[in-house]
Design a protein around this motif. Structure first.
Motif, PDB file in Angstrom:
ATOM      1  N   THR A 137       3.705  -1.959   1.761  1.00 47.93           N
ATOM      2  CA  THR A 137       4.768  -1.020   1.702  1.00 47.93           C
ATOM      3  C   THR A 137       4.768   0.326   2.309  1.00 47.93           C
ATOM      4  O   THR A 137       3.838   0.901   1.967  1.00 47.93           O
ATOM      5  CB  THR A 137       5.309  -1.046   0.149  1.00 47.93           C
ATOM      6  OG1 THR A 137       5.530  -2.379  -0.234  1.00 47.93           O
ATOM      7  CG2 THR A 137       6.592  -0.349   0.027  1.00 47.93           C
TER       8      THR A 137
ATOM      9  N   ASP B 155      11.343  -1.796  -1.319  1.00 49.26           N
ATOM     10  CA  ASP B 155      10.585  -3.022  -1.484  1.00 49.26           C
ATOM     11  C   ASP B 155      11.311  -4.215  -1.424  1.00 49.26           C
ATOM     12  O   ASP B 155      11.271  -5.245  -0.763  1.00 49.26           O
ATOM     13  CB  ASP B 155       9.560  -3.066  -2.553  1.00 49.26           C
ATOM     14  CG  ASP B 155       8.636  -4.007  -2.382  1.00 49.26           C
ATOM     15  OD1 ASP B 155       7.936  -4.300  -1.093  1.00 49.26           O
ATOM     16  OD2 ASP B 155       8.547  -4.872  -3.343  1.00 49.26           O
ATOM     17  N   ARG B 156      12.710  -4.192  -2.250  1.00 49.29           N
ATOM     18  CA  ARG B 156      13.369  -5.317  -2.417  1.00 49.29           C
ATOM     19  C   ARG B 156      14.346  -5.462  -1.269  1.00 49.29           C
ATOM     20  O   ARG B 156      14.327  -6.585  -0.663  1.00 49.29           O
ATOM     21  CB  ARG B 156      14.520  -5.126  -3.616  1.00 49.29           C
ATOM     22  CG  ARG B 156      13.909  -5.120  -4.933  1.00 49.29           C
ATOM     23  CD  ARG B 156      15.171  -5.527  -5.807  1.00 49.29           C
ATOM     24  NE  ARG B 156      16.071  -4.619  -5.664  1.00 49.29           N
ATOM     25  CZ  ARG B 156      15.970  -3.428  -6.401  1.00 49.29           C
ATOM     26  NH1 ARG B 156      15.144  -3.354  -7.580  1.00 49.29           N
ATOM     27  NH2 ARG B 156      17.048  -2.619  -6.708  1.00 49.29           N
TER      28      ARG B 156
ATOM     29  N   ARG C 162      11.752  -6.843   1.418  1.00 47.06           N
ATOM     30  CA  ARG C 162      11.428  -8.348   1.247  1.00 47.06           C
ATOM     31  C   ARG C 162      12.695  -9.178   1.616  1.00 47.06           C
ATOM     32  O   ARG C 162      12.702 -10.626   2.125  1.00 47.06           O
ATOM     33  CB  ARG C 162      11.064  -8.670  -0.305  1.00 47.06           C
ATOM     34  CG  ARG C 162       9.994  -8.153  -0.785  1.00 47.06           C
ATOM     35  CD  ARG C 162       9.775  -8.502  -2.094  1.00 47.06           C
ATOM     36  NE  ARG C 162       8.389  -8.032  -2.661  1.00 47.06           N
ATOM     37  CZ  ARG C 162       8.075  -8.470  -3.934  1.00 47.06           C
ATOM     38  NH1 ARG C 162       8.803  -9.280  -4.864  1.00 47.06           N
ATOM     39  NH2 ARG C 162       6.965  -7.977  -4.596  1.00 47.06           N
TER      40      ARG C 162
ATOM     41  N   ASP D 272      12.591 -12.175   4.171  1.00 51.87           N
ATOM     42  CA  ASP D 272      12.577 -13.728   3.736  1.00 51.87           C
ATOM     43  C   ASP D 272      13.932 -14.208   4.933  1.00 51.87           C
ATOM     44  O   ASP D 272      13.971 -15.230   5.204  1.00 51.87           O
ATOM     45  CB  ASP D 272      13.346 -13.689   2.459  1.00 51.87           C
ATOM     46  CG  ASP D 272      12.236 -13.567   1.302  1.00 51.87           C
ATOM     47  OD1 ASP D 272      10.953 -13.553   1.838  1.00 51.87           O
ATOM     48  OD2 ASP D 272      12.560 -13.047   0.320  1.00 51.87           O
TER      49      ASP D 272
ATOM     50  N   HIS E 228      13.788 -10.678  -7.778  1.00 54.35           N
ATOM     51  CA  HIS E 228      13.141  -9.881  -6.805  1.00 54.35           C
ATOM     52  C   HIS E 228      11.863 -10.943  -6.379  1.00 54.35           C
ATOM     53  O   HIS E 228      10.874 -10.137  -6.042  1.00 54.35           O
ATOM     54  CB  HIS E 228      12.700  -8.591  -7.427  1.00 54.35           C
ATOM     55  CG  HIS E 228      13.954  -7.807  -7.955  1.00 54.35           C
ATOM     56  ND1 HIS E 228      15.263  -7.670  -7.300  1.00 54.35           N
ATOM     57  CD2 HIS E 228      14.342  -7.191  -9.264  1.00 54.35           C
ATOM     58  CE1 HIS E 228      16.155  -7.080  -8.067  1.00 54.35           C
ATOM     59  NE2 HIS E 228      15.456  -6.752  -9.075  1.00 54.35           N
ATOM     60  N   SER E 229      11.860 -11.943  -6.608  1.00 52.61           N
ATOM     61  CA  SER E 229      10.769 -12.875  -6.212  1.00 52.61           C
ATOM     62  C   SER E 229      11.419 -13.962  -5.474  1.00 52.61           C
ATOM     63  O   SER E 229      12.344 -14.566  -5.576  1.00 52.61           O
ATOM     64  CB  SER E 229       9.952 -13.332  -7.471  1.00 52.61           C
ATOM     65  OG  SER E 229       9.649 -12.290  -8.185  1.00 52.61           O
TER      66      SER E 229
END
Length: 772
Positions: A3, A42-43, A46, A50, A719-720
């Protein structure tokens, strides 16, 4: 991948008068703010990674893990950061991206990446308001946009503000609700269904639109959700702007995520704006107050609306809307907050004779005090506050300050004569040639039930020499009835009562408005109670069909435990189900499923599909054929629910499980202490497509094997990624491999849990017996 550094600055230096405690608090706030910013960044990162991994998975026909590795290798070979490369991949996949650069710059790939990062960050936000703020700061601000407003179209045709950025609190409150009766450019843009571009701001002769500058450019863009217009986004500039084509295209691209966030903070349409219309008709001061839980950033009750009478009464407070109650009502704040809290916690409407509350030795009034204070709960942490003013001015001025649009009277007790102002004759329906009626003789013109109120008023004036008021019904000579408020003060000369002075006010219209307001409160409360009762009945029905810890029927060759966990929020009735059913053929039906959505429709869909599958299982069809029939049932069920499901038939004779899935998470097999996810057939979910076919698989089980069937509420995390969530479940299952099925089910539900507040079903199947 790492990050990137957020570049957060150090803690601020303490100013004059700040001690070590203040400095420590400032440092803590700064550190928490930086941590939250890093988590949000970070979200967003990601999410974009993705999306790019998903694109590569389809394009390369490979697994997500291999696609992610390929993305990293591409980033290294091209010299680009992984996030920038992900933005390029997603932009290429969705087609040509319209890009606009700030004035004086040529659009480049970096501008396209910035736009894609901005939309990803918006979709990773925690609320609609945060998403709108992210769109402004990350993508629209560089294009000159000053502020952004996003409205959702409610069922009643109102535009409800779900998020704004760049505007003041007062302006946001003003534009919180735009009813269809208001018409204007906003609703016209919604009806047209296409963007409206206003390079020079609000057209001449039209009502002004939100925004700091009247001549500032405006862009109104209808927001579509599944083809229908579901909301409206407004972008404003500080001044005129030509809004040329590249800029227009870029705005449309950047605003696409708006459709995804419209319902994130969806609030029931209604109450506040409807009640505000009623409060506007009242002649006494009234306000709507928003509870502290609706303003967590301030931690204070906030004034959301005041009527015209309240603005006059609060003349010393400039712009009361949006201010904390402590600033608007400084003298009455403590008592008012106590009344608001009691009303909000279910105590119902509250009343106080005066605020601050007077003691036996207190003066009649104090600066800024409130009289006859009523607090009426409106629901959703809002309350209406109604009051009268109480000040310390002379007799007649005090009465006139309390009442408006009134007629005065002056009774001389020495001569027995009375003097009326002109409006008093029309209130009592009398001709100007008739003699005015003194207050002490007014009983003959009142409703019989109100003569007692007149006696109490006269007693206060003539015996205790105190000012008082009363509300009575005047029966006029033409048979009409008027509701009249009387306020009067004794006139004393050297301690001797010589007269009475006061006013009459015809409050018939206000009385009818108050009755309508009370009826509206009753209807709101009745609707709320009806909704709660309906949801309670549905929850009880769901619990009866899908118990949390059932006593399952004995099944040949299997030991089975099942658990169900309802949604975290009581009003969110879920659509999960499971079933274990021995069949006449000797085989055992094992199913789990999840209806999309929540509420009564989801519960109805769950009951329909579960019962249909139970009946179909007795036909002897294979799982694939059962799912094909269940798909048709979903397509022809009221509301056309969609669902994921997993259906299997276990044959104890040869320990085989014939099974299929419909877009459902894969079953987990525990064998010899190791956990392995079975590869699910790539079948479409139920209720999506007529005539769909469902591929089957056959898995041979061994004695001692354990199979876990579950719904996505067990693994979903905001968040995963899915792979990470499945790995958590696999690790927990391996640790519990030696436990009995009941203990496994109980501990898995306690140790493995998603964070989406969804309901969850889990079935643990243990194979008993010997190899055939």
């Amino acid at each position: 991948m790492t990050t990137p550094d957020t570049g957060a600055s150090g803690p601020p230096r303490p100013g004059p008068g700040h001690g070590p405690g203040d400095n420590a608090l400032a440092e803590a706030v700064t550190a928490l703010t930086a941590e939250v910013g890093a988590m949000q960044h970070d979200r967003a990162r990601r999410r974009l990674l993705d999306l790019a991994t998903g694109v590569l998975t389809v394009q390369l026909a490979t697994t997500p893990a291999e696609a992610a590795d390929h993305l990293l290798r591409l980033a290294v070979s091209t010299g680009l950061g992984a996030v920038d490369l992900a933005a390029d991949i997603v932009n290429a996949a969705v087609g040509a991206v319209v890009v606009a650069a700030p004035e004086g710059q040529v659009p480049t790939a970096s501008h396209a990446r910035r736009a894609r990062r901005s939309t990803a960050a918006a979709l990773a936000a925690d609320s609609a308001g945060e998403a709108v703020d992210t769109l402004l700061e990350g993508g629209l601000r560089p294009l000159g946009v000053r502020s952004v407003f996003l409205w959702r179209l409610t069922e009643s045709g109102c535009l409800a503000l779900v998020g704004q950025a760049g505007a003041s609190r007062q302006e946001a409150v003003h534009w919180q609700w735009v009813p269809p009766e208001a018409g204007g450019t906003l609703h016209e843009a919604m009806a047209g269904g296409t963007p409206v571009w206003l390079p020079e701001g609000t057209p001449a002769g039209r009502p002004r639109l939100p925004g700091a500058a009247a001549d500032g450019a405006r862009a109104l863009m209808p927001v579509r959700d599944q083809g229908r217009v579901a909301g409206l986004l407004l972008a404003t500039w500080d001044g005129p702007d030509p809004l040329e084509e590249p800029l227009r295209g870029a705005l449309v691209e950047l605003c696409e995520p708006a459709a995804r966030v419209l319902d994130w903070d969806a609030e029931e349409p209604g109450g506040p704006r409807i009640v505000a219309g009623l409060l506007d008709l009242l002649q006494q001061p009234a306000a709507v107050v928003l509870g502290a839980e609706q303003e967590p950033a301030k931690g204070l009750e906030v004034v959301e609306y005041v009527n015209s009478a309240a603005r006059r009464a609060l003349g010393a407070v400039r712009d009361p809307v949006g201010r904390p109650v402590a600033q608007v009502f400084p003298y009455a704040h403590e008592g008012l907050v106590r009344m608001l809290s009691a009303a909000a916690t279910g105590a119902g409407p509250r009343y106080e004779q005066s605020l601050p509350v007077r003691g036996p030795q207190s003066p009649l009034s104090a600066p800024g005090s409130m009289a006859h204070v009523q607090v009426l709960p409106l629901g959703r942490s809002r309350s209406a506050v109604l009051w009268d003013c109480a000040d310390d001015s002379p007799v007649l001025a005090r009465v006139l300050g309390r009442l408006e649009q009134l007629a005065s009277f002056d009774d001389d007790l020495l001569t027995g004569r009375s003097l009326w102002s002109e409006k008093a004759y029309s209130i009592f329906g009398m001709d100007h040639t008739q003699e005015p009626v003194p207050l002490r003789l007014l009983a003959a013109r009142l409703h019989p039930d109100d003569t007692g109120a007149l006696r109490d008023l006269m007693s206060a004036l003539t015996e205790r020499h105190e000012g008082a008021h009363a509300l009575v019904r005047v029966v006029r000579e033409d048979g009409g009835v008027r509701h009249v408020r009387i306020a009067a003060e004794p006139v004393l000369n050297a301690g001797v009562l010589t007269g009475l002075a006061g006013v009459y006010q015809d409050v018939s219209a206000q009385y009818r408005t108050e009755m309508a307001l009370t009826a509206s409160f009753d209807r709101l409360n009745a609707a709320h109670a009806e909704a709660e009762l309906r949801n309670q009945v549905v929850r009880q029905l769901q619990e009866a069909i899908v118990p949390e810890a059932p006593a399952l029927e004995a099944t040949p060759g299997l030991r089975i435990a099942a658990r169900y966990r309802p949604a975290a929020q009581e009003y969110r009735v879920g659509g999960d189900w499971y079933d274990v059913q021995p069949l006449p053929s000797g085989r055992v039906l094992l199913t789990v499923g999840d209806i999309a959505g929540h509420g009564i429709d989801a519960a109805n869909g769950m009951v329909a599909l579960r019962n249909a599958l139970r009946g179909l299982a007795f036909t002897g069809c294979t799982p694939g054929r059962l799912m094909e029939c269940l798909n048709e049932v979903a397509l022809h069920t009221s509301g056309q629910p969609t669902a994921t499901a997993l259906c299997g038939l276990y044959d104890p004779a040869d320990h085989t499980l014939c099974w299929t899935g419909a877009g459902h998470p894969p079953p987990l097999l525990l064998r010899d202490g190791r956990a392995l996810f079975l590869e699910s057939p790539h079948n479409i979910l139920l209720g999506a497509l007529p005539g769909a076919r469902y591929e089957e698989k056959v898995t041979r089980l061994r004695p001692g094997d354990t199979l876990l069937l579950y719904t996505d509420g067990l693994i979903e995390r905001r968040h995963s990624g899915l792979d990470e969530s499945l790995a958590v479940l696999r690790g927990a299952a391996q640790r519990l491999a030696a436990a009995e099925p009941d203990e496994q089910a109980e501990r898995l539900m306690a140790e493995v849990s998603g964070d989406t507040d969804d309901d969850t079903s889990l079935v643990v199947v243990r194979v008993a017996g010997r190899e055939p």
